[in-house]
Design an enzyme around this catalytic site. Structure first.
Site, PDB file in Angstrom:
ATOM      1  N   SER A  28       1.350  -0.897   0.124  1.00 51.92           N
ATOM      2  CA  SER A  28      -0.024   0.343   0.146  1.00 51.92           C
ATOM      3  C   SER A  28       0.832   1.403  -0.124  1.00 51.92           C
ATOM      4  O   SER A  28       0.389   2.684   0.026  1.00 51.92           O
ATOM      5  CB  SER A  28      -0.735   0.476   1.641  1.00 51.92           C
ATOM      6  OG  SER A  28      -0.317  -0.223   2.826  1.00 51.92           O
ATOM      7  N   ASN A 115      -2.091  -2.096  13.584  1.00 46.91           N
ATOM      8  CA  ASN A 115      -3.370  -1.651  13.506  1.00 46.91           C
ATOM      9  C   ASN A 115      -3.654  -0.122  14.569  1.00 46.91           C
ATOM     10  O   ASN A 115      -4.663   0.203  13.695  1.00 46.91           O
ATOM     11  CB  ASN A 115      -4.052  -2.908  13.665  1.00 46.91           C
ATOM     12  CG  ASN A 115      -4.153  -4.012  12.916  1.00 46.91           C
ATOM     13  OD1 ASN A 115      -3.224  -3.910  11.732  1.00 46.91           O
ATOM     14  ND2 ASN A 115      -4.585  -5.218  13.681  1.00 46.91           N
ATOM     15  N   THR A 160     -39.244  26.631 -11.834  1.00 51.62           N
ATOM     16  CA  THR A 160     -39.619  25.415 -11.054  1.00 51.62           C
ATOM     17  C   THR A 160     -39.584  24.332 -12.177  1.00 51.62           C
ATOM     18  O   THR A 160     -40.372  24.506 -13.229  1.00 51.62           O
ATOM     19  CB  THR A 160     -40.620  25.937 -10.440  1.00 51.62           C
ATOM     20  OG1 THR A 160     -41.605  25.891 -11.138  1.00 51.62           O
ATOM     21  CG2 THR A 160     -39.795  26.479  -9.042  1.00 51.62           C
ATOM     22  N   HIS A 161     -39.279  22.744 -11.971  1.00 54.94           N
ATOM     23  CA  HIS A 161     -39.835  22.101 -13.284  1.00 54.94           C
ATOM     24  C   HIS A 161     -38.371  22.596 -14.747  1.00 54.94           C
ATOM     25  O   HIS A 161     -39.207  22.109 -15.110  1.00 54.94           O
ATOM     26  CB  HIS A 161     -40.993  21.753 -13.592  1.00 54.94           C
ATOM     27  CG  HIS A 161     -41.911  21.507 -12.894  1.00 54.94           C
ATOM     28  ND1 HIS A 161     -42.350  19.634 -11.892  1.00 54.94           N
ATOM     29  CD2 HIS A 161     -42.596  22.670 -11.774  1.00 54.94           C
ATOM     30  CE1 HIS A 161     -42.869  20.295 -10.371  1.00 54.94           C
ATOM     31  NE2 HIS A 161     -43.621  21.486 -10.295  1.00 54.94           N
ATOM     32  N   SER A 282     -14.088  22.819 -29.978  1.00 52.64           N
ATOM     33  CA  SER A 282     -14.654  21.218 -30.444  1.00 52.64           C
ATOM     34  C   SER A 282     -13.356  21.380 -31.060  1.00 52.64           C
ATOM     35  O   SER A 282     -12.883  22.621 -32.218  1.00 52.64           O
ATOM     36  CB  SER A 282     -15.098  21.708 -31.196  1.00 52.64           C
ATOM     37  OG  SER A 282     -16.051  20.300 -32.553  1.00 52.64           O
ATOM     38  N   LYS A 288     -17.955  25.881 -31.563  1.00 51.38           N
ATOM     39  CA  LYS A 288     -18.193  26.105 -30.093  1.00 51.38           C
ATOM     40  C   LYS A 288     -17.321  26.018 -29.069  1.00 51.38           C
ATOM     41  O   LYS A 288     -15.978  26.354 -29.647  1.00 51.38           O
ATOM     42  CB  LYS A 288     -17.587  23.717 -30.303  1.00 51.38           C
ATOM     43  CG  LYS A 288     -18.619  23.273 -31.041  1.00 51.38           C
ATOM     44  CD  LYS A 288     -20.395  23.559 -30.143  1.00 51.38           C
ATOM     45  CE  LYS A 288     -20.233  22.232 -28.564  1.00 51.38           C
ATOM     46  NZ  LYS A 288     -20.633  20.717 -29.278  1.00 51.38           N
ATOM     47  N   ASN A 290     -16.787  24.800 -25.073  1.00 50.66           N
ATOM     48  CA  ASN A 290     -17.855  23.607 -24.399  1.00 50.66           C
ATOM     49  C   ASN A 290     -17.661  23.960 -22.901  1.00 50.66           C
ATOM     50  O   ASN A 290     -16.212  23.992 -22.624  1.00 50.66           O
ATOM     51  CB  ASN A 290     -17.455  22.280 -24.755  1.00 50.66           C
ATOM     52  CG  ASN A 290     -17.317  22.394 -26.355  1.00 50.66           C
ATOM     53  OD1 ASN A 290     -18.356  22.747 -26.511  1.00 50.66           O
ATOM     54  ND2 ASN A 290     -16.498  21.290 -26.729  1.00 50.66           N
ATOM     55  N   GLU A 295     -18.523  20.756 -16.875  1.00 56.89           N
ATOM     56  CA  GLU A 295     -19.531  19.156 -17.279  1.00 56.89           C
ATOM     57  C   GLU A 295     -19.047  17.961 -16.847  1.00 56.89           C
ATOM     58  O   GLU A 295     -18.932  17.586 -15.384  1.00 56.89           O
ATOM     59  CB  GLU A 295     -19.506  18.249 -18.636  1.00 56.89           C
ATOM     60  CG  GLU A 295     -19.843  19.220 -19.301  1.00 56.89           C
ATOM     61  CD  GLU A 295     -19.793  19.581 -20.917  1.00 56.89           C
ATOM     62  OE1 GLU A 295     -20.247  18.626 -21.471  1.00 56.89           O
ATOM     63  OE2 GLU A 295     -18.978  20.655 -21.238  1.00 56.89           O
ATOM     64  N   TYR A 322      -9.577  -5.367  13.128  1.00 51.22           N
ATOM     65  CA  TYR A 322      -9.125  -4.728  11.732  1.00 51.22           C
ATOM     66  C   TYR A 322      -8.874  -6.108  11.297  1.00 51.22           C
ATOM     67  O   TYR A 322      -8.952  -7.647  11.172  1.00 51.22           O
ATOM     68  CB  TYR A 322      -7.583  -5.001  11.766  1.00 51.22           C
ATOM     69  CG  TYR A 322      -6.685  -4.269  10.896  1.00 51.22           C
ATOM     70  CD1 TYR A 322      -7.273  -3.352  10.108  1.00 51.22           C
ATOM     71  CD2 TYR A 322      -6.343  -5.347  10.236  1.00 51.22           C
ATOM     72  CE1 TYR A 322      -5.851  -2.723   9.570  1.00 51.22           C
ATOM     73  CE2 TYR A 322      -5.318  -4.784   8.864  1.00 51.22           C
ATOM     74  CZ  TYR A 322      -5.795  -3.957   8.870  1.00 51.22           C
ATOM     75  OH  TYR A 322      -4.635  -3.521   6.713  1.00 51.22           O
ATOM     76  N   LYS A 330      -7.973   4.116   2.515  1.00 49.11           N
ATOM     77  CA  LYS A 330      -6.754   5.656   2.375  1.00 49.11           C
ATOM     78  C   LYS A 330      -7.481   5.831   0.757  1.00 49.11           C
ATOM     79  O   LYS A 330      -7.292   6.735   0.642  1.00 49.11           O
ATOM     80  CB  LYS A 330      -5.382   5.684   2.931  1.00 49.11           C
ATOM     81  CG  LYS A 330      -5.575   4.833   3.840  1.00 49.11           C
ATOM     82  CD  LYS A 330      -4.162   5.014   4.842  1.00 49.11           C
ATOM     83  CE  LYS A 330      -4.130   3.334   4.338  1.00 49.11           C
ATOM     84  NZ  LYS A 330      -4.928   2.151   5.229  1.00 49.11           N
TER      85      LYS A 330
HETATM   86  N1  ARG Z   1      -0.892  -0.999   5.838  1.00 49.68           N
HETATM   87  C1  ARG Z   1      -1.226  -1.666   6.234  1.00 49.68           C
HETATM   88  C2  ARG Z   1      -3.415  -1.238   6.066  1.00 49.68           C
HETATM   89  O1  ARG Z   1      -2.947   0.187   5.803  1.00 49.68           O
HETATM   90  C3  ARG Z   1      -0.763  -1.166   8.131  1.00 49.68           C
HETATM   91  C4  ARG Z   1      -1.532  -2.607   9.001  1.00 49.68           C
HETATM   92  C5  ARG Z   1      -1.576  -3.654   8.576  1.00 49.68           C
HETATM   93  N2  ARG Z   1      -2.033  -4.625   9.800  1.00 49.68           N
HETATM   94  C6  ARG Z   1      -2.268  -5.756   9.676  1.00 49.68           C
HETATM   95  N3  ARG Z   1      -2.516  -6.302  10.585  1.00 49.68           N
HETATM   96  N4  ARG Z   1      -1.352  -6.738   9.213  1.00 49.68           N
HETATM   97  O2  ARG Z   1      -4.302  -1.424   6.169  1.00 49.68           O
END
Ligand code: ARG
Length: 465
Positions: A28, A115, A160-161, A282, A288, A290, A295, A322, A330
């Site tokens: 991650s 965690n 309205t509408h 365009s 045009k 735009n 949008e 967890y 995230k």
């Molecule tokens: N990268 C993990 C997350 O964003 C961190 C927590 C990992 N915890 C675990 N028990 N493997 O959630």
């Protein structure tokens, strides 16, 4: 990292390292490196607390704090060696700390788990993001209020509408969005208050046997208090869901205004023109202009709602506490904030610079029998008719006008008197667009006097001028 085979920190009991694809789905870092500063802050607070409680020696804490400072400097300089194979920001920081200061680095994770660490970082990040976004909302409100101030007596059709209803003022219309945005802004700040409790010290899920001081870390990180339940602390993400639902509502408001810009700038409405800076051309149709940004804001509002929905889906069937599903919280949250912030900036740019066409608005405001209610009100006020009867009489006059292909004000007095004999010349005073909108002086109404008052209050509130 001498914890068993391979490069992982948790590899003690493992004989083989994860496959490349396992690493890819598990990592991650590309997302959570955005929480690097929050991670460092959390670690500083945690180590200080461990030292204060005698769980960590003062010397080890000094080494750790020095190492964290060095890492912070490396990050600022863009020199930090991010390694995706170390999975996430937490293990990257800890591994680098080990390289920099050696053995004391291994003591930092005492009485802590990733965690509680990750959700501490995430709460800190979200708290900052809510604040930042609330400022962007304020900036957009400022643009709306300024343009409203210039247009308290610019008349346009109210709908309205999407059918012409009654004349309104453009200033009134723009201030409606300022009001909606104020609720968005305060909702964002409400989320920040509710999320401001510290999960740090919940450890993996059950708390810890070490004599930690959770009040101390909570205070150091600006949280109001420690969270009271460790399972809740590591397993809950309703703070992120709340932020995303709030962004989703806020983006919905931007989308409505975007839709109006699309309508107003169409040649059929021709109420406004976006300047070159906020238009695209365009590749095939040279005429045009735009309103692409508007949008895209419309489309991105749904994207944000989708991000909320994705997070809700990830959380809704998770048993406590967890689970790795929560790692994707995230990605979704960052994208929602980034998307909303971009939309808010683009909207502020358009509101600042859009060129309104008051003559076209005024002309449109007079069409579609927009002052029919004023005629009915006149019959009530001047002739004492019950409103229902006045409504009926007016309906017949509108039908007459329609038959003759003219607007209400162009129906002759004689024709009106055929419908109701007591009507006098005086009625024509209420049939103009200006008279109609200006007569709506009730609190919250569209008349220029009321709108000017509202603009003044808004300017004071936003400290404009
Ligand atoms: N990268 C993990 C997350 O964003 C961190 C927590 C990992 N915890 C675990 N028990 N493997 O959630």
């Amino acid at each position: 990292m001498n914890s068993g085979k391979g490069q992982t920190m948790w590899g003690g009991r493992f004989a083989a390292t994860p496959s490349a694809i396992m690493n890819e789905i598990n990592a991650s870092l590309d997302v959570d490196r955005r929480m690097a500063q929050e991670d460092l802050a959390g670690s500083r607070a945690h180590a200080d607390m461990l030292a204060e409680m005698g769980i960590l020696s003062v010397a080890d804490n000094e080494a750790i704090q020095g190492g964290l400072d060095a890492i912070s400097a490396e990050m600022r300089a863009g020199m930090f060696p991010f390694r995706p194979e170390l999975e996430d920001i937490h293990m990257n920081v800890e591994a680098r700390l080990k390289e920099l200061i050696g053995e004391p680095a291994g003591r930092l994770h005492t009485a802590r788990s990733r965690n509680d660490q990750v959700v501490t970082d995430f709460r800190l990040w979200t708290r900052g993001a809510l604040e930042e976004t609330s400022h962007l909302v304020t900036a957009l409100q400022g643009a709306l209020v300024r343009r409203a101030g210039d247009n308290v007596a610019t008349f346009m059709p109210g709908f309205t509408h999407l059918q012409t209803a009654q004349p309104v003022t453009l200033g009134h219309h723009l201030l409606a969005y300022a009001e909606m945005l104020e609720r968005d802004r305060t909702r964002l700040l409400d989320c920040a208050v509710r999320l401001n409790e510290s999960p740090l010290g919940a450890a993996a899920l059950a708390g810890t046997g070490f004599p930690i001081d959770r009040d101390m870390t909570a205070e150091a990180l600006g949280f109001a208090r420690p969270m009271a339940n460790s399972l809740d602390a590591v397993g809950s993400r309703d703070f992120a869901l709340e932020a995303l639902s709030t962004l989703s509502i806020a983006a919905t408001h931007l989308s409505r205004l975007a839709e109006e810009i699309v309508l107003w700038t169409s040649p059929q409405f021709a109420f406004a023109v976006l300047p070159d800076e906020w238009s695209t051309g365009s590749s095939i149709m040279p005429q045009k202009r735009n309103p692409d940004a508007a949008e895209l804001i419309r489309a991105k509002a749904s994207l944000i709602t989708g991000l909320f929905s994705a997070l809700q889906g990830a959380v809704k069937a998770l048993p406590l506490a967890y689970a790795k599903d929560l790692q994707d919280d995230k990605r979704l949250t960052f994208e929602a904030f980034d998307t909303y912030n971009l939309c808010a900036r683009a909207m502020a740019g358009m509101v600042d610079t859009i060129r309104f066409k008051p003559e076209a608005m005024l002309a449109a405001a007079g069409k579609g029998y927009s002052t029919a209610t004023d005629l009915a009100d006149w019959l009530v006020r001047e002739l004492g008719l019950p409103f229902r009867d006045a409504h009926h009489v007016t309906g017949r006059i509108v039908a007459l006008a329609e038959e003759k292909g003219v607007e209400l004000a162009a129906v002759s007095l004689g024709d009106m008197q055929k419908v109701h004999s007591a009507i006098t010349e005086d009625v024509f005073n209420v049939l103009t667009v200006e008279a109609s909108a200006s007569s709506r002086t009730s609190y919250g109404g569209t008349s220029p006097v009321r709108v000017a008052e509202q603009v003044a209050q808004w300017k004071q509130r936003l400290r404009l001028e």
